[in-house]
Every structure is written in structure tokens, then in C-alpha cells.
Write an enzyme that holds these catalytic residues in place. Structure first.
Site, PDB file in Angstrom:
ATOM      1  N   TYR A 193      56.095  28.832  45.535  1.00  0.00           N
ATOM      2  CA  TYR A 193      54.605  29.183  44.709  1.00  0.00           C
ATOM      3  C   TYR A 193      54.453  27.780  44.242  1.00  0.00           C
ATOM      4  O   TYR A 193      53.551  28.289  42.983  1.00  0.00           O
ATOM      5  CB  TYR A 193      54.846  30.178  44.245  1.00  0.00           C
ATOM      6  N   ALA A 194      54.732  26.881  44.875  1.00  0.00           N
ATOM      7  CA  ALA A 194      54.285  25.274  43.955  1.00  0.00           C
ATOM      8  C   ALA A 194      52.741  25.489  44.043  1.00  0.00           C
ATOM      9  O   ALA A 194      52.837  23.991  45.186  1.00  0.00           O
ATOM     10  CB  ALA A 194      54.864  24.097  44.572  1.00  0.00           C
ATOM     11  N   ASN A 195      51.568  26.117  44.220  1.00  0.00           N
ATOM     12  CA  ASN A 195      50.453  25.818  44.227  1.00  0.00           C
ATOM     13  C   ASN A 195      49.815  25.940  42.312  1.00  0.00           C
ATOM     14  O   ASN A 195      49.747  27.075  42.223  1.00  0.00           O
ATOM     15  CB  ASN A 195      49.726  26.541  45.292  1.00  0.00           C
ATOM     16  N   HIS A 225      49.530  35.794  45.831  1.00  0.00           N
ATOM     17  CA  HIS A 225      49.013  34.415  46.448  1.00  0.00           C
ATOM     18  C   HIS A 225      48.610  34.369  47.436  1.00  0.00           C
ATOM     19  O   HIS A 225      48.188  34.000  48.248  1.00  0.00           O
ATOM     20  CB  HIS A 225      50.617  34.743  46.665  1.00  0.00           C
ATOM     21  N   ASP A 240      51.529  23.281  47.838  1.00  0.00           N
ATOM     22  CA  ASP A 240      52.939  22.582  47.676  1.00  0.00           C
ATOM     23  C   ASP A 240      52.353  22.345  49.869  1.00  0.00           C
ATOM     24  O   ASP A 240      51.806  22.211  50.024  1.00  0.00           O
ATOM     25  CB  ASP A 240      54.192  24.083  47.941  1.00  0.00           C
ATOM     26  N   HIS A 265      30.989  20.919  37.776  1.00  0.00           N
ATOM     27  CA  HIS A 265      31.622  22.306  36.696  1.00  0.00           C
ATOM     28  C   HIS A 265      31.477  23.472  37.540  1.00  0.00           C
ATOM     29  O   HIS A 265      31.218  23.957  38.891  1.00  0.00           O
ATOM     30  CB  HIS A 265      30.059  22.522  34.898  1.00  0.00           C
TER      31      HIS A 265
END
EC number: 5.4.99.62
Length: 128
Positions: free
Chosen positions: A117-119, A95, A28, A20
Site C-alpha cells: 500500500y505504498a501509494n 485501496h 509503488d 489547484h
């Protein structure tokens, strides 16, 4: 052999050790990977596998109670942002803050994604 869920042995093994609130990054191809954080690199060419393909596969086998994404995605990748908002409880940070937070991750999965920004940082939830 596993019949369902994540069949990548490296990813499945790491996810089995999550508890947890542990952090998982799906990145990316450009996100810096801290040297001390294990990274499973799935990329094989620009765009492949896509961020969304990997995220969908991980979420079939991973309980995420929160997701952290860069607020810059709102200006640069609205389609991806909308898809994540439908699947996840998204929380926004810069970011730079996301990159700093990735240092606390238990695992980074690197995709071939090359859109801005594909994270995402997924915080592990519980299944009970």
C-alpha cells in the site's frame, strides 16, 4: 540547467502544468496505471527508487493541500503511514477507491517500491 528542486525534466514539466486541485499519484511498482494517464516510470529494480525518496523529492517542489492513502496501510505498512502523516494532511479511502481515483490523475509517478500500500494521491494546493 535547474539548480534546485525537481531536476527530472519530465516530472518538472508536468508539475509546471498543475493547477489547484489537480491530482498527482506517487505509486509503488504494483499499482495499475490507467492507459489514459501519463506515467513517468522511475523504477529500475525492486525497491529502487523507494517511495519515500520520490515523495520527499516531489514535496520539495509541489504544494499538496491533501493526500489520499489506502486505509489498508494502517494494518500493513505502519512505518510508511506514520511518515506520510508527519508530512501530509492524510485522508483515508479503500485501496479500491484509491485505484478508481487514480483514473482522474493528471500524472502518475511509478517508483520501485515493493512494500504494501505504498501509494498516495496528492491534491495540488496553491502557493499563495
Amino acid at each position: 540547467m535547474k539548480k534546485q528542486g525537481m531536476i527530472n525534466r519530465d516530472i518538472a514539466g508536468h508539475l509546471a502544468r498543475f493547477g489547484h486541485t489537480d491530482l498527482l499519484v506517487i505509486a509503488d511498482c504494483g499499482l495499475p496505471v490507467p492507459e489514459h494517464v501519463p506515467c513517468i516510470d522511475l523504477s529500475y529494480r525492486i525497491g529502487e527508487p523507494s517511495f519515500e525518496t520520490v515523495l520527499d523529492a516531489v514535496l520539495e517542489d509541489f504544494e499538496a493541500e491533501a493526500a489520499y492513502i489506502a486505509r489498508e496501510i494502517s494494518d500493513h505498512n505502519k512505518g510508511l503511514e506514520a511518515g506520510m502523516q508527519q508530512q501530509l494532511d492524510c485522508r483515508y479511502l479503500s485501496h479500491e477507491e484509491l485505484k478508481a481515483m487514480s483514473h482522474n490523475a493528471k500524472l502518475i509517478i511509478r517508483t520501485g517500491e515493493a512494500s504494501p500500500y505504498a501509494n498516495v494521491i496528492l491534491q495540488s494546493g496553491v502557493i499563495f
